[in-house]
Design an enzyme around this catalytic site. Structure first.
Site, PDB file in Angstrom:
ATOM      1  N   ASP A 102       0.962  -1.073   0.085  1.00 11.05           N
ATOM      2  CA  ASP A 102      -0.056  -0.121  -0.078  1.00 11.05           C
ATOM      3  C   ASP A 102       0.632   1.174   0.066  1.00 11.05           C
ATOM      4  OD1 ASP A 102      -2.332  -1.634   0.278  1.00 11.05           O
ATOM      5  OD2 ASP A 102      -2.292  -1.322   2.431  1.00 11.05           O
TER       6      ASP A 102
HETATM    7  N1  URA Z   1      -1.081  -5.924   3.822  1.00 14.49           N
HETATM    8  C1  URA Z   1      -1.405  -4.765   4.061  1.00 14.49           C
HETATM    9  O1  URA Z   1      -2.525  -4.498   4.554  1.00 14.49           O
HETATM   10  N2  URA Z   1      -0.941  -3.764   3.302  1.00 14.49           N
HETATM   11  C2  URA Z   1       0.265  -3.879   2.397  1.00 14.49           C
HETATM   12  O2  URA Z   1       0.719  -3.133   2.061  1.00 14.49           O
HETATM   13  C3  URA Z   1       0.910  -5.397   2.412  1.00 14.49           C
HETATM   14  C4  URA Z   1       0.074  -6.257   3.163  1.00 14.49           C
END
Ligand code: URA
Length: 244
Positions: A102
């Site tokens: 993310d």
């Molecule tokens: N899980 C998440 O919630 N975000 C990420 O970026 C990677 C794994």
């Protein structure tokens, strides 16, 4: 070789992205547009993307410490920066990130132009371990955090199994949880914590298999060999999906 695999071998992105290029009618073989899946490229075939002939390129592998604010998908309508551009020349080599982090997640990303190795690392079928540190506001949550080891049902009904809580520590009114999982569903770690009533303040990916981010500052990267990736990221499951 399947057309999407050939395009990926030519540095045009992951197999998934190359399937999209085919469906969009941007690919031709020997002068004829091929816009369906399942086409095999033979010896001597001339493959073009957007009218330009494409050729296989050498595979490259990088590990990168993703900073906050960078995104893992290309062509963002809002023009946010794309992680691959942190590595000079990698976009031109057809590299893409293996799985997604993310925008507000930091940590280890593998960046490569090798679609089949990317698939082996990212696909839950192979169960390559991914280790994260999640930071939560507040203390005294260890009991509910440990319940995730029995499996966590997230908001779409999917159960995340094989969860290992490696460590829980507390500092300055925050709890830091180091955990290892074996899949990469979108926002999966945030959704796991949400399902036990906890909201993450920070999330960092520390490791993929035994490949660690340690030693790299935010935005720093280094090149690595295929052998190094294969040794560090063994498959954990048989190819038969044990969760079916
Ligand atoms: N899980 C998440 O919630 N975000 C990420 O970026 C990677 C794994």
């Amino acid at each position: 070789m399947r057309l999407q695999a050939y395009l990926s071998r030519c540095g045009k992105g992951s197999r998934r992205r190359c399937e999209d290029l085919i469906v969009q009618g941007r690919v031709s073989v020997n002068g004829d547009v091929v816009d369906r899946q399942g086409f095999d490229v033979g010896e001597g075939d001339i493959v073009q993307l957007d009218g330009e002939e494409v050729h296989p390129v050498p595979y490259r592998y990088y590990i990168l410490n993703k900073p906050k604010g960078w995104i893992s998908v290309d062509r963002d309508p809002r023009g946010r920066p794309y992680v691959v551009d942190l590595i000079p020349g990698a976009r031109e080599q057809g590299c893409f990130p293996v799985g997604r982090l993310d925008m507000d997640t930091t940590g280890l990303l593998i960046v490569t132009n090798d679609g089949s190795t990317a698939n082996r690392i990212a696909h839950p079928r192979y169960g390559v371990a991914k280790t994260y540190t999640a930071t939560i506001k507040g203390k005294g949550k260890a009991n509910s955090i440990h319940t995730m080891e029995k499996g966590v049902r997230i908001d779409d009904g999917h159960i995340v199994r094989d969860v290992r809580i490696d460590d829980i520590s507390e500092k300055d009114g925050h709890t830091m949880v180091r955990l290892t999982i074996h899949e990469g569903k979108r926002h999966v770690v945030k959704r796991m914590f949400r399902s036990i009533g906890l909201k993450l303040e920070e999330l960092e990916r520390n490791a993929i298999g035994s490949l660690e981010i340690a030693g790299l500052g935010f935005g720093e990267w280094r090149e690595i060999s295929l052998d190094g990736i294969e040794r560090a990221c063994p498959e954990q499951y048989d190819v038969e999906d044990h969760r079916s």
